[in-house]
Design a protein around this motif. Structure first.
Motif, PDB file in Angstrom:
ATOM      1  N   LEU A 135      25.766 -63.936   0.015  1.00 53.66           N
ATOM      2  CA  LEU A 135      24.743 -62.950   0.317  1.00 53.66           C
ATOM      3  C   LEU A 135      25.330 -61.770   1.076  1.00 53.66           C
ATOM      4  N   VAL A 136      24.950 -60.571   0.633  1.00 54.94           N
ATOM      5  CA  VAL A 136      25.479 -59.328   1.206  1.00 54.94           C
ATOM      6  C   VAL A 136      24.314 -58.404   1.540  1.00 54.94           C
ATOM      7  N   PRO A 137      23.905 -58.302   2.800  1.00 60.75           N
ATOM      8  CA  PRO A 137      22.786 -57.424   3.147  1.00 60.75           C
ATOM      9  C   PRO A 137      23.180 -55.948   3.112  1.00 60.75           C
ATOM     10  N   THR A 138      22.232 -55.106   2.703  1.00 56.77           N
ATOM     11  CA  THR A 138      22.448 -53.660   2.720  1.00 56.77           C
ATOM     12  C   THR A 138      21.534 -52.970   3.716  1.00 56.77           C
ATOM     13  N   THR A 139      20.770 -53.746   4.471  1.00 57.23           N
ATOM     14  CA  THR A 139      19.973 -53.226   5.579  1.00 57.23           C
ATOM     15  C   THR A 139      20.289 -54.065   6.811  1.00 57.23           C
ATOM     16  N   ALA A 140      20.040 -53.487   7.973  1.00 54.71           N
ATOM     17  CA  ALA A 140      20.237 -54.223   9.223  1.00 54.71           C
ATOM     18  C   ALA A 140      18.872 -54.619   9.740  1.00 54.71           C
ATOM     19  N   GLY A 141      18.391 -55.779   9.281  1.00 55.49           N
ATOM     20  CA  GLY A 141      17.042 -56.129   9.679  1.00 55.49           C
ATOM     21  C   GLY A 141      16.623 -57.558   9.474  1.00 55.49           C
ATOM     22  N   THR A 142      16.678 -58.069   8.249  1.00 52.16           N
ATOM     23  CA  THR A 142      16.015 -59.345   7.989  1.00 52.16           C
ATOM     24  C   THR A 142      16.808 -60.545   8.476  1.00 52.16           C
ATOM     25  N   GLY A 143      18.135 -60.463   8.468  1.00 52.44           N
ATOM     26  CA  GLY A 143      18.938 -61.632   8.818  1.00 52.44           C
ATOM     27  C   GLY A 143      18.881 -62.729   7.777  1.00 52.44           C
ATOM     28  N   SER A 144      18.332 -62.425   6.607  1.00 51.49           N
ATOM     29  CA  SER A 144      18.143 -63.447   5.571  1.00 51.49           C
ATOM     30  C   SER A 144      19.449 -64.085   5.136  1.00 51.49           C
ATOM     31  N   GLU A 145      20.548 -63.360   5.323  1.00 50.70           N
ATOM     32  CA  GLU A 145      21.847 -63.879   4.874  1.00 50.70           C
ATOM     33  C   GLU A 145      22.313 -65.096   5.663  1.00 50.70           C
ATOM     34  N   VAL A 146      21.643 -65.403   6.781  1.00 48.48           N
ATOM     35  CA  VAL A 146      22.077 -66.548   7.588  1.00 48.48           C
ATOM     36  C   VAL A 146      20.937 -67.510   7.919  1.00 48.48           C
ATOM     37  N   THR A 147      19.830 -67.438   7.176  1.00 49.36           N
ATOM     38  CA  THR A 147      18.700 -68.304   7.493  1.00 49.36           C
ATOM     39  C   THR A 147      18.383 -69.260   6.351  1.00 49.36           C
ATOM     40  N   CYS A 148      17.603 -70.273   6.703  1.00 49.41           N
ATOM     41  CA  CYS A 148      17.121 -71.268   5.731  1.00 49.41           C
ATOM     42  C   CYS A 148      15.764 -70.879   5.167  1.00 49.41           C
ATOM     43  N   ASN A 149      15.332 -69.638   5.386  1.00 48.33           N
ATOM     44  CA  ASN A 149      13.983 -69.219   5.038  1.00 48.33           C
ATOM     45  C   ASN A 149      13.993 -68.219   3.888  1.00 48.33           C
ATOM     46  N   GLU A 242      26.788 -51.734  15.204  1.00 50.57           N
ATOM     47  CA  GLU A 242      26.081 -52.572  16.176  1.00 50.57           C
ATOM     48  C   GLU A 242      24.760 -53.082  15.615  1.00 50.57           C
ATOM     49  N   MET A 243      24.079 -52.264  14.810  1.00 56.29           N
ATOM     50  CA  MET A 243      22.839 -52.720  14.192  1.00 56.29           C
ATOM     51  C   MET A 243      23.106 -53.854  13.201  1.00 56.29           C
ATOM     52  N   ALA A 244      24.168 -53.729  12.416  1.00 66.53           N
ATOM     53  CA  ALA A 244      24.497 -54.773  11.446  1.00 66.53           C
ATOM     54  C   ALA A 244      24.806 -56.089  12.157  1.00 66.53           C
ATOM     55  N   LEU A 245      25.573 -56.007  13.241  1.00 63.54           N
ATOM     56  CA  LEU A 245      25.912 -57.213  13.987  1.00 63.54           C
ATOM     57  C   LEU A 245      24.694 -57.765  14.721  1.00 63.54           C
ATOM     58  N   GLY A 246      23.881 -56.869  15.292  1.00 65.04           N
ATOM     59  CA  GLY A 246      22.678 -57.319  15.988  1.00 65.04           C
ATOM     60  C   GLY A 246      21.707 -58.017  15.049  1.00 65.04           C
ATOM     61  N   SER A 247      21.551 -57.478  13.851  1.00 64.77           N
ATOM     62  CA  SER A 247      20.676 -58.107  12.864  1.00 64.77           C
ATOM     63  C   SER A 247      21.198 -59.477  12.467  1.00 64.77           C
ATOM     64  N   LEU A 248      22.499 -59.575  12.263  1.00 69.44           N
ATOM     65  CA  LEU A 248      23.110 -60.867  11.924  1.00 69.44           C
ATOM     66  C   LEU A 248      22.851 -61.893  13.021  1.00 69.44           C
ATOM     67  N   MET A 249      23.078 -61.507  14.276  1.00 67.92           N
ATOM     68  CA  MET A 249      22.897 -62.441  15.384  1.00 67.92           C
ATOM     69  C   MET A 249      21.427 -62.823  15.557  1.00 67.92           C
ATOM     70  N   ALA A 250      20.535 -61.858  15.370  1.00 64.98           N
ATOM     71  CA  ALA A 250      19.104 -62.177  15.436  1.00 64.98           C
ATOM     72  C   ALA A 250      18.742 -63.181  14.360  1.00 64.98           C
ATOM     73  N   GLY A 251      19.325 -63.018  13.167  1.00 62.23           N
ATOM     74  CA  GLY A 251      19.071 -63.971  12.089  1.00 62.23           C
ATOM     75  C   GLY A 251      19.571 -65.361  12.420  1.00 62.23           C
ATOM     76  N   MET A 252      20.756 -65.433  13.012  1.00 57.70           N
ATOM     77  CA  MET A 252      21.303 -66.736  13.399  1.00 57.70           C
ATOM     78  C   MET A 252      20.402 -67.397  14.440  1.00 57.70           C
ATOM     79  N   SER A 253      19.854 -66.603  15.356  1.00 53.56           N
ATOM     80  CA  SER A 253      18.994 -67.161  16.397  1.00 53.56           C
ATOM     81  C   SER A 253      17.665 -67.634  15.825  1.00 53.56           C
TER      82      SER A 253
END
Length: 386
Positions: A135-149, A242-253
Motif C-alpha cells: 500500500l502506497v498512500p498519496t495523501t497524509a491523512g487516513t493511515g489506512s496503509e498500516v491499519t486492519c480497518n 512531517e505530515m506524511a510521517l505524522g499520518s503514518l504514526m497516527a494510523g499505527m496508533s
C-alpha cells in the motif's frame, strides 16, 4: 500493565524516494502478476509511474484497475471483484488516498473469501488471508496503509460501515511524501485533520497503552506544527514530510488503540449527507473533545503541550481546555466548516442521526466517556449551532 496487542505491517518503508523500491519489494514477495488498484484522479495526476516503472525494471507484469470511487459503496467493490476474480494475481498494489487503499485491502480478501461483502462487515469476520498487498498512500491523512480497518458506504442503509481484520494489514507499506506534493490545499486540510483526529482519539481511547500513547503524541506534535504550512505552502518539503510521517504514526496508533465518538458520530454524516470522511471528523472533533475532556484531564493537557500550547503555570484543567481552544483555532485557520448547517444538516435530522451513531458500539466502546443517545444528539445540536 494490562495485556494488549500491537499490529503493524511486517515492512514499513518511509522517506522521499522510498516508493522507488516497490519493484524490489514486490520481487521479495514472489510477485509475477500484479494488480495496481487506484482511481482516475491518481492516473490523471501522473502518479502511476511511481509504481509502474519500478515494476517494469524488475520485469514484473501488471494490470491497472482505476475504478475506485470516493467513499466507495459496496457495489463498487463487488463490481471490481467480479472483473478481476479469474485473473490469478499474486500481489495487489494500492496507490491513492484512503478510499483506494481500503478498496485494495478488501479486494484482496474478497478473492479468497467468496462471500457477500456484507458478511465481512464487523470485527474478525474474515475467514482466510487475502492476496498479499503493498500500500502506497498519496495523501497524509487516513493511515489506512498500516491499519486492519476498511470503511465503505452502505447505500442501502445510508451509513458508513467497517470491515476489521488482521488479514487487511499489508505485507509492505511505503510512505513517500513526494507523492503528496500535488495534493490540493482543501484535501491536504481535510486529510490532515483526519490524521489529527486519529491521533487524538487513539491517545484518549480506553484501549490506549504506553506504546500507542508515545506514537500518538508524536503524531499530534508533527501534524500540529506542519499542517498549516502544508496547506498554505504546498511546496514546503519539510511540512509535507512531517505530515506524511505524522499520518503514518497516527494510523499505527489508532490501528491498535482504536478511535471513538468522533468517528462514530461522523458515520451518519458520510452515509446520508455525503460529507467526506476527513471533513466530517474535523467538523465534530472540537464538540466531542468538549464532551470528553472531563473524563481524562491529564491526557488532554498533554495534547495541548503536543500542539505547542504554552501551558506553564496552568492547572491541569486549564491546560486541558487549551487543547480544545487550539483545535478550534486550527480548524478555522484551515477553513474547515464549523457548523453542520454548512453541509445541509437540519435540526429535524438529528434524532435519526443520533440513533444511528449510538449503534456503532465498535467505536463508542473506545470513547473515554460513555455516551447515551440523548448525549449524542446534544453534541450534534452543539455542532449545528443550536
Amino acid at each position: 500493565m494490562t495485556m494488549s496487542y500491537f499490529r503493524t505491517p511486517p515492512t514499513l518503508l518511509t522517506g522521499r524516494g522510498s516508493v522507488g523500491q516497490i519493484g524490489k519489494e514486490a520481487r521479495k514477495l514472489g510477485a509475477t502478476k500484479v494488480l495496481i488498484v487506484t482511481d482516475k484522479v491518481i492516473v490523471q495526476a501522473g502518479l502511476l509511474p511511481y509504481v509502474s516503472k519500478p515494476l517494469e525494471a524488475e520485469g514484473i507484469l501488471y494490470d491497472v484497475l482505476d475504478e475506485v470511487v470516493p467513499e466507495p459503496p459496496f457495489e463498487n467493490l463487488e463490481q471490481m471483484a467480479e472483473k478481476i476474480q479469474d485473473n490469478h494475481y499474486d500481489l495487489f498494489i494500492g496507490i491513492g488516498g484512503g478510499s483506494v487503499l481500503d478498496a485494495a485491502k478488501v479486494l484482496s480478501i474478497m478473492i479468497t473469501n467468496p462471500v457477500n461483502i456484507r458478511e465481512l462487515v464487523g470485527t474478525d469476520k474474515v475467514a482466510h488471508p487475502g492476496i498479499p498487498t503493498i500500500l502506497v498512500p498519496t495523501t497524509a491523512g487516513t493511515g489506512s496503509e498500516v491499519t486492519c480497518n476498511a470503511i465503505f458506504t452502505d447505500q442501502r442503509d445510508m451509513v458508513k460501515k467497517g470491515i476489521v481484520s488482521p488479514y487487511l494489514l499489508p505485507a509492505v507499506a511505503i510512505v513517500d511524501a513526494e507523492l503528496t506534493f500535488t495534493v490540493p490545499p482543501s484535501v491536504t486540510a481535510a486529510t490532515g485533520m483526519d490524521a489529527l483526529v486519529h491521533a487524538i482519539e487513539s491517545y484518549t481511547s480506553v484501549r490506549a497503552n504506553q506504546i500507542t500513547d508515545g506514537i500518538a503524541l508524536q503524531a499530534i506534535k508533527l501534524i500540529s506544527r506542519s499542517l498549516r504550512q502544508a496547506v498554505f505552502n504546498p511546496h514546503d518539503v519539510k511540512a509535507r514530510e512531517e505530515m506524511a510521517l505524522g499520518s503514518l504514526m497516527a494510523g499505527m496508533s489508532f490501528g491498535n488503540a482504536g478511535v471513538g465518538a468522533v468517528h462514530a458520530l461522523a458515520y451518519p454524516l458520510g452515509g446520508k449527507f455525503k460529507v467526506p470522511h476527513g471533513v466530517a471528523n474535523a467538523m465534530l472533533l472540537v464538540y466531542v473533545m468538549k464532551y470528553n475532556v472531563v473524563a481524562h484531564l491529564p491526557k488532554f493537557a498533554e495534547i495541548a503541550k503536543a500542539m505547542g500550547e504554552r501551558v506553564e503555570g496552568m492547572s491541569v484543567r486549564e491546560a486541558a481546555e487549551r487543547a480544545i481552544v487550539a483545535m478550534g483555532t486550527l480548524a478555522r485557520d484551515l477553513g474547515i466548516p464549523t457548523s453542520l448547517k454548512d453541509v445541509g444538516v437540519t435540526s429535524a435530522d438529528l434524532p435519526a442521526m443520533a440513533q444511528e451513531a449510538s449503534q456503532i458500539d465498535r467505536l463508542l466502546n473506545n470513547n473515554p466517556r460513555w455516551l447515551t443517545v440523548k448525549e449524542i444528539e446534544q453534541i450534534y445540536r452543539d455542532a449545528l449551532g443550536e
